[in-house]
Design a protein around this motif. Structure first.
Motif, PDB file in Angstrom:
ATOM      1  N   PRO A   5       0.806  -1.224   0.000  1.00  0.00           N
ATOM      2  CA  PRO A   5       0.000   0.000   0.000  1.00  0.00           C
ATOM      3  C   PRO A   5       0.842   1.279   0.000  1.00  0.00           C
ATOM      4  CG  PRO A   5      -0.702  -1.496   1.741  1.00  0.00           C
ATOM      5  CD  PRO A   5       0.571  -2.038   1.191  1.00  0.00           C
ATOM      6  N   ILE A   7      -0.077   5.233   0.441  1.00  0.00           N
ATOM      7  CA  ILE A   7      -1.199   6.066   0.860  1.00  0.00           C
ATOM      8  C   ILE A   7      -0.827   7.534   0.701  1.00  0.00           C
ATOM      9  CG2 ILE A   7      -2.718   6.648   2.784  1.00  0.00           C
ATOM     10  CD1 ILE A   7      -2.158   3.747   3.806  1.00  0.00           C
ATOM     11  N   GLU A  16     -11.571  13.595   1.607  1.00  0.00           N
ATOM     12  CA  GLU A  16     -11.070  12.219   1.472  1.00  0.00           C
ATOM     13  C   GLU A  16     -10.561  11.637   2.789  1.00  0.00           C
ATOM     14  OE1 GLU A  16      -8.393  11.705  -1.851  1.00  0.00           O
ATOM     15  OE2 GLU A  16      -9.322  13.408  -2.874  1.00  0.00           O
ATOM     16  N   THR A  19     -11.758   8.066   3.761  1.00  0.00           N
ATOM     17  CA  THR A  19     -11.199   7.062   2.851  1.00  0.00           C
ATOM     18  C   THR A  19      -9.729   6.803   3.162  1.00  0.00           C
ATOM     19  OG1 THR A  19     -12.748   7.724   1.121  1.00  0.00           O
ATOM     20  CG2 THR A  19     -10.783   6.502   0.432  1.00  0.00           C
ATOM     21  N   ILE A  20      -8.977   7.877   3.408  1.00  0.00           N
ATOM     22  CA  ILE A  20      -7.547   7.741   3.707  1.00  0.00           C
ATOM     23  C   ILE A  20      -7.348   6.990   5.025  1.00  0.00           C
ATOM     24  CG2 ILE A  20      -5.446   9.019   4.294  1.00  0.00           C
ATOM     25  CD1 ILE A  20      -6.478  11.209   2.287  1.00  0.00           C
ATOM     26  N   GLU A  22      -9.351   4.816   6.307  1.00  0.00           N
ATOM     27  CA  GLU A  22      -9.702   3.419   6.020  1.00  0.00           C
ATOM     28  C   GLU A  22      -8.552   2.703   5.318  1.00  0.00           C
ATOM     29  OE1 GLU A  22     -13.348   3.872   3.842  1.00  0.00           O
ATOM     30  OE2 GLU A  22     -14.571   4.028   5.674  1.00  0.00           O
ATOM     31  N   GLN A  23      -7.862   3.401   4.419  1.00  0.00           N
ATOM     32  CA  GLN A  23      -6.708   2.821   3.739  1.00  0.00           C
ATOM     33  C   GLN A  23      -5.593   2.508   4.744  1.00  0.00           C
ATOM     34  OE1 GLN A  23      -5.760   5.870   0.899  1.00  0.00           O
ATOM     35  NE2 GLN A  23      -7.122   5.033  -0.677  1.00  0.00           N
ATOM     36  N   ILE A  24      -5.368   3.418   5.682  1.00  0.00           N
ATOM     37  CA  ILE A  24      -4.347   3.200   6.707  1.00  0.00           C
ATOM     38  C   ILE A  24      -4.727   2.003   7.575  1.00  0.00           C
ATOM     39  CG2 ILE A  24      -3.273   4.164   8.792  1.00  0.00           C
ATOM     40  CD1 ILE A  24      -3.458   6.929   7.377  1.00  0.00           C
ATOM     41  N   GLN A  25      -5.972   1.938   7.982  1.00  0.00           N
ATOM     42  CA  GLN A  25      -6.435   0.810   8.800  1.00  0.00           C
ATOM     43  C   GLN A  25      -6.261  -0.513   8.057  1.00  0.00           C
ATOM     44  OE1 GLN A  25     -10.542   0.990  10.027  1.00  0.00           O
ATOM     45  NE2 GLN A  25     -10.399  -0.860  11.243  1.00  0.00           N
ATOM     46  N   ASP A  26      -6.652  -0.539   6.794  1.00  0.00           N
ATOM     47  CA  ASP A  26      -6.514  -1.752   5.989  1.00  0.00           C
ATOM     48  C   ASP A  26      -5.046  -2.157   5.844  1.00  0.00           C
ATOM     49  OD1 ASP A  26      -7.670  -3.780   4.014  1.00  0.00           O
ATOM     50  OD2 ASP A  26      -6.195  -2.708   2.775  1.00  0.00           O
ATOM     51  N   ALA A  27      -4.193  -1.177   5.588  1.00  0.00           N
ATOM     52  CA  ALA A  27      -2.764  -1.465   5.428  1.00  0.00           C
ATOM     53  C   ALA A  27      -2.183  -2.027   6.725  1.00  0.00           C
ATOM     54  CB  ALA A  27      -2.022  -0.200   5.005  1.00  0.00           C
ATOM     55  N   PHE A  34       3.237   0.294   5.251  1.00  0.00           N
ATOM     56  CA  PHE A  34       2.758   1.020   4.089  1.00  0.00           C
ATOM     57  C   PHE A  34       3.674   2.215   3.865  1.00  0.00           C
ATOM     58  CE2 PHE A  34       0.425   2.109   7.894  1.00  0.00           C
ATOM     59  CZ  PHE A  34       0.562   3.489   7.986  1.00  0.00           C
TER      60      PHE A  34
END
Length: 93
Positions: A5, A7, A16, A19-20, A22-27, A34
């Motif tokens: 990832p 980010i 955003e 969304t950002i 959520e991307q950090i959490q997913d990574a 990441f």
């Protein structure tokens, strides 16, 4: 193989943000690491932190090595040892 990832924090304080985050959490959950881009931290500061961290690590490893050698009653001289191998990639977009 999937790319790890990357980010972009450019709009972290804008629309955003959710969304950002959520991307950090997913990574964190799925990768454990990441890369952050557009974080606003000057490259000079990042370089200084990297240099100081490596120097501190080198000193600590040398001290531990010397202590381990002495505790076993051995003699050894530390010269130009490579205490770590790192891969550092900085990509400018």
């Amino acid at each position: 193989m999937e790319n790890f990832p990357v980010i972009n924090l450019k709009n972290i304080n804008g629309e955003e943000r959710k969304t950002i985050l959520e991307q950090i959490q997913d990574a964190c959950q799925n990768w454990g690491f990441f890369e952050l881009v557009n974080h606003g931290i000057p490259l000079e500061l990042l370089d200084a932190v990297e240099r100081l961290t490596k120097e501190h690590y080198r000193k600590c490893m040398e001290k531990r090595f010397k202590e381990a050698v002495e505790s076993k009653g051995l003699e050894a001289e530390v010269k130009d040892m490579d205490w770590e191998s790192t891969f550092f990639l900085r990509q400018h977009l």
